[in-house]
Design a protein around this motif. Structure first.
Motif, PDB file in Angstrom:
ATOM      1  N   ILE A  30       5.301  12.021 -12.016  1.00  0.00           N
ATOM      2  CA  ILE A  30       4.612  11.989 -10.641  1.00  0.00           C
ATOM      3  C   ILE A  30       5.359  10.912 -10.291  1.00  0.00           C
ATOM      4  N   VAL A  31       5.687  10.773  -8.916  1.00  0.00           N
ATOM      5  CA  VAL A  31       6.170   9.611  -8.399  1.00  0.00           C
ATOM      6  C   VAL A  31       5.275   9.165  -7.237  1.00  0.00           C
ATOM      7  N   GLY A  32       4.446  10.110  -6.660  1.00  0.00           N
ATOM      8  CA  GLY A  32       3.537   9.937  -5.413  1.00  0.00           C
ATOM      9  C   GLY A  32       2.185  10.661  -5.521  1.00  0.00           C
ATOM     10  N   LEU A  33       1.014  10.019  -5.196  1.00  0.00           N
ATOM     11  CA  LEU A  33      -0.077  10.650  -5.017  1.00  0.00           C
ATOM     12  C   LEU A  33      -0.841  10.114  -3.755  1.00  0.00           C
ATOM     13  N   SER A  34      -1.609  11.053  -3.182  1.00  0.00           N
ATOM     14  CA  SER A  34      -2.253  10.650  -2.126  1.00  0.00           C
ATOM     15  C   SER A  34      -3.945  11.206  -2.155  1.00  0.00           C
ATOM     16  N   SER A  35      -4.677  10.495  -1.465  1.00  0.00           N
ATOM     17  CA  SER A  35      -5.914  10.956  -1.145  1.00  0.00           C
ATOM     18  C   SER A  35      -6.526  10.340   0.363  1.00  0.00           C
ATOM     19  N   ASN A  36      -7.615  10.834   0.936  1.00  0.00           N
ATOM     20  CA  ASN A  36      -8.164  10.477   2.190  1.00  0.00           C
ATOM     21  C   ASN A  36      -9.026   9.341   1.947  1.00  0.00           C
ATOM     22  N   SER A  37     -10.098   9.628   1.175  1.00  0.00           N
ATOM     23  CA  SER A  37     -11.076   8.288   1.097  1.00  0.00           C
ATOM     24  C   SER A  37     -11.463   8.206  -0.363  1.00  0.00           C
ATOM     25  N   LEU A  56      -3.172   6.344   0.978  1.00  0.00           N
ATOM     26  CA  LEU A  56      -4.488   6.688   1.071  1.00  0.00           C
ATOM     27  C   LEU A  56      -4.509   6.629   2.609  1.00  0.00           C
ATOM     28  N   THR A  57      -5.144   7.773   3.145  1.00  0.00           N
ATOM     29  CA  THR A  57      -5.231   7.910   4.618  1.00  0.00           C
ATOM     30  C   THR A  57      -5.860   7.100   5.327  1.00  0.00           C
ATOM     31  N   ASP A  58      -7.290   6.790   4.724  1.00  0.00           N
ATOM     32  CA  ASP A  58      -8.451   6.014   5.269  1.00  0.00           C
ATOM     33  C   ASP A  58      -7.976   4.447   5.432  1.00  0.00           C
ATOM     34  N   CYS A  59      -7.611   3.855   6.421  1.00  0.00           N
ATOM     35  CA  CYS A  59      -6.921   2.598   6.470  1.00  0.00           C
ATOM     36  C   CYS A  59      -8.142   1.430   6.041  1.00  0.00           C
ATOM     37  N   GLY A  60      -9.495   1.820   6.413  1.00  0.00           N
ATOM     38  CA  GLY A  60     -10.464   1.020   6.186  1.00  0.00           C
ATOM     39  C   GLY A  60     -10.667   0.872   4.399  1.00  0.00           C
ATOM     40  N   LEU A  61     -10.046   1.557   3.691  1.00  0.00           N
ATOM     41  CA  LEU A  61     -10.401   1.305   2.358  1.00  0.00           C
ATOM     42  C   LEU A  61      -9.163   0.957   1.544  1.00  0.00           C
ATOM     43  N   VAL A  62      -8.218   0.625   2.223  1.00  0.00           N
ATOM     44  CA  VAL A  62      -6.809   0.622   1.568  1.00  0.00           C
ATOM     45  C   VAL A  62      -6.669  -0.895   0.967  1.00  0.00           C
ATOM     46  N   GLU A  63      -7.683  -1.840   1.626  1.00  0.00           N
ATOM     47  CA  GLU A  63      -7.911  -3.157   0.995  1.00  0.00           C
ATOM     48  C   GLU A  63      -8.157  -3.291  -0.417  1.00  0.00           C
ATOM     49  N   LYS A  64      -9.036  -2.350  -0.730  1.00  0.00           N
ATOM     50  CA  LYS A  64      -9.581  -2.105  -1.995  1.00  0.00           C
ATOM     51  C   LYS A  64      -8.841  -1.881  -3.188  1.00  0.00           C
ATOM     52  N   LEU A  65      -7.975  -0.889  -2.457  1.00  0.00           N
ATOM     53  CA  LEU A  65      -6.820  -0.474  -3.583  1.00  0.00           C
ATOM     54  C   LEU A  65      -5.808  -1.358  -3.641  1.00  0.00           C
ATOM     55  N   LYS A  66      -5.607  -2.141  -2.545  1.00  0.00           N
ATOM     56  CA  LYS A  66      -4.422  -3.069  -2.525  1.00  0.00           C
ATOM     57  C   LYS A  66      -4.923  -4.314  -3.831  1.00  0.00           C
ATOM     58  N   ARG A  67      -6.253  -4.835  -3.547  1.00  0.00           N
ATOM     59  CA  ARG A  67      -6.746  -5.602  -4.674  1.00  0.00           C
ATOM     60  C   ARG A  67      -6.550  -5.189  -5.714  1.00  0.00           C
ATOM     61  N   ARG A  68      -6.919  -3.922  -6.006  1.00  0.00           N
ATOM     62  CA  ARG A  68      -6.810  -3.323  -7.573  1.00  0.00           C
ATOM     63  C   ARG A  68      -5.610  -3.523  -8.351  1.00  0.00           C
TER      64      ARG A  68
END
Ligand code: NDP
Ligand code: MG
Length: 380
Positions: A30-37, A56-68
């Motif tokens: 698996i080289v790529g994954l995606s979700s909306n929210s 991650l399509t939802d720009c408002g949530l992407v910071e959470k993923l980046k921090r993780r």
């Protein structure tokens, strides 16, 4: 080793795809994954499968993923074009399109244009723009994940395209197959969300209850296999054991069967033309006892008629039907319209749209946007 991207990895088909990949680690990476929210589930999947890219399509949530994933090599994409961006990555061999709705179309086209294999669950791409997608695709570049189309694809190996008389697409009939027609206007979302044989995402579960899913599948079959409306039949088969059939010119009917489990068509799309062992429940026909069939009731489920209309008309009718239906399903889930109004609104929007016979992508997207606006007006 083949490199896979799963678009919509947090959904029902997405999770089943990851289960298939988990069991075939020697064949697929698996080289790529995606979700909306659903970023937390996406993060868990990233931890297990260690892809290079995640969208991650939802720009408002992407910071959470980046921090993780701070300090990690993971490349995180976001915004409107992130699905296309991820499929364009050079190391990608196979794209599993398991997003729901019209958002899947641009990524499907990008996958095909790049010469990559498209394992297609997102039937909406073909419903909207089958003429464009198929004209770009080489033979067997699109491998169907939808169980009926996988069944047809497998059955077609028994003959040549010119020997096909018709395909018979099976339908479970959904939760209201035997429900009194006069009580249908009162059904609530919770009842419509209880599918008798398949566990699926919300949108397709409602589509299965209205039979709009079958309407979308007729259109999908037209484009995938080059069929006319007269060559596509639908039969209700409540046990969901026969996934669809092909009748050839000599009267032979070839069916593909098995217990309902989406991992089967998903894995076949990934391993085609080979098969691999899969830990499924085995078919026990005496245990099942009988397989039954009946004609669909198009007066009770008028969505089916709209599917045939879209097959006959082609052009922008599919995109209009799809967009109006997406909006109507959401309105029903929100309690804004009745169950039986879904098909009524969709029909109204289709029959008022400015029809274009051979639309380019911009015209398809414009028809989609127009239908959504029109539905908004109907709902006001
Ligand atoms: P789900 O609702 O379970 O999953 C949808 C996936 O798409 C999720 O990962 C979701 O992310 C993502 N998604 C939703 N909206 C967007 C958006 N605007 N932009 C980007 N991604 C988005 O759907 P299913 O898995 O049931 O269905 C997926 C597709 O497969 C549909 O086209 C359906 O018709 C088709 N299909 C499904 C079958 C099934 O058994 N489920 C059978 C045959 C075909 P998030 O989790 O963050 O919301
Ligand atoms: Mg199906």
């Amino acid at each position: 080793m083949k490199n896979i991207v799963v678009l919509g990895s947090t959904g029902s088909i997405g999770k089943n795809t990851l289960e298939v990949a988990r069991n075939l680690k020697d064949k697929f990476q698996i080289v790529g994954l995606s979700s909306n929210s659903r970023w937390e589930l996406l993060a868990e999947q990233v931890e297990e499968f260690k892809p290079r890219y995640v969208a991650l399509t939802d720009c408002g949530l992407v910071e959470k993923l980046k921090r993780r994933f701070q300090g990690n090599q993971l490349k995180i994409l976001t915004g409107n074009n992130c699905l296309q961006e991820i499929v364009l990555k050079p190391e990608v061999d196979i794209v599993v399109s398991a997003v729901v709705g019209a958002v899947g179309l641009p990524a499907a086209i990008a996958t095909i244009e790049q010469g990559k294999t498209l394992a297609l669950a997102n039937k909406e791409s073909l419903v909207m723009a089958g003429h464009l997608v198929m004209s770009l695709a080489k033979k067997n570049q699109i491998l169907p994940v939808d169980s009926e189309h996988s069944a047809i694809f497998q059955s077609l190996h028994s003959g040549k395209p010119r020997e096909i008389k018709r395909v018979i697409i099976t339908a479970s009939g959904g939760p209201f197959c035997d429900y009194p027609a006069d009580k249908l206007p009162e059904v609530k979302p919770a009842q419509a969300l209880k599918h008798p044989t398949w566990q699926m995402g919300q949108k397709i579960t409602i589509d299965s209850a209205t039979l709009m899913n079958k309407a979308l599948e007729i259109i999908e079959a037209k484009w995938l296999f080059g069929l006319t409306a007269e060559q596509i039949d639908v039969v209700i088969h409540p046990q969901s054991i026969i996934h669809s059939m092909v009748e050839f010119c000599d009267g032979s009917v070839i069916a593909q069967m098995g217990l309902p489990d989406m991992k089967v068509p998903i894995q076949y799309a990934l391993t085609y033309p080979e098969r691999s062992p899969l830990g499924v429940r085995w078919l026990d026909l005496p245990g099942i006892g009988s397989l039954t069939f009946k004609k669909p009731d198009v007066d009770k489920f008028p969505a089916l008629r709209l599917g045939y209309q879209a097959v006959r008309e082609g052009g922008t009718t599919g995109a209009t039907l799809n967009a109006a239906n997406e909006m109507a399903v959401q309105a029903f889930l929100n309690g804004q319209i009745r169950f039986t109004e879904i098909a009524v609104y969709v029909e109204k929007v289709i029959n008022h749209h400015h029809f274009i016979k051979n639309p380019c992508l911009e015209e398809v997207l414009a028809a989609d946007a127009w239908a959504r606006q029109e539905m908004k007006k109907c709902l006001m």
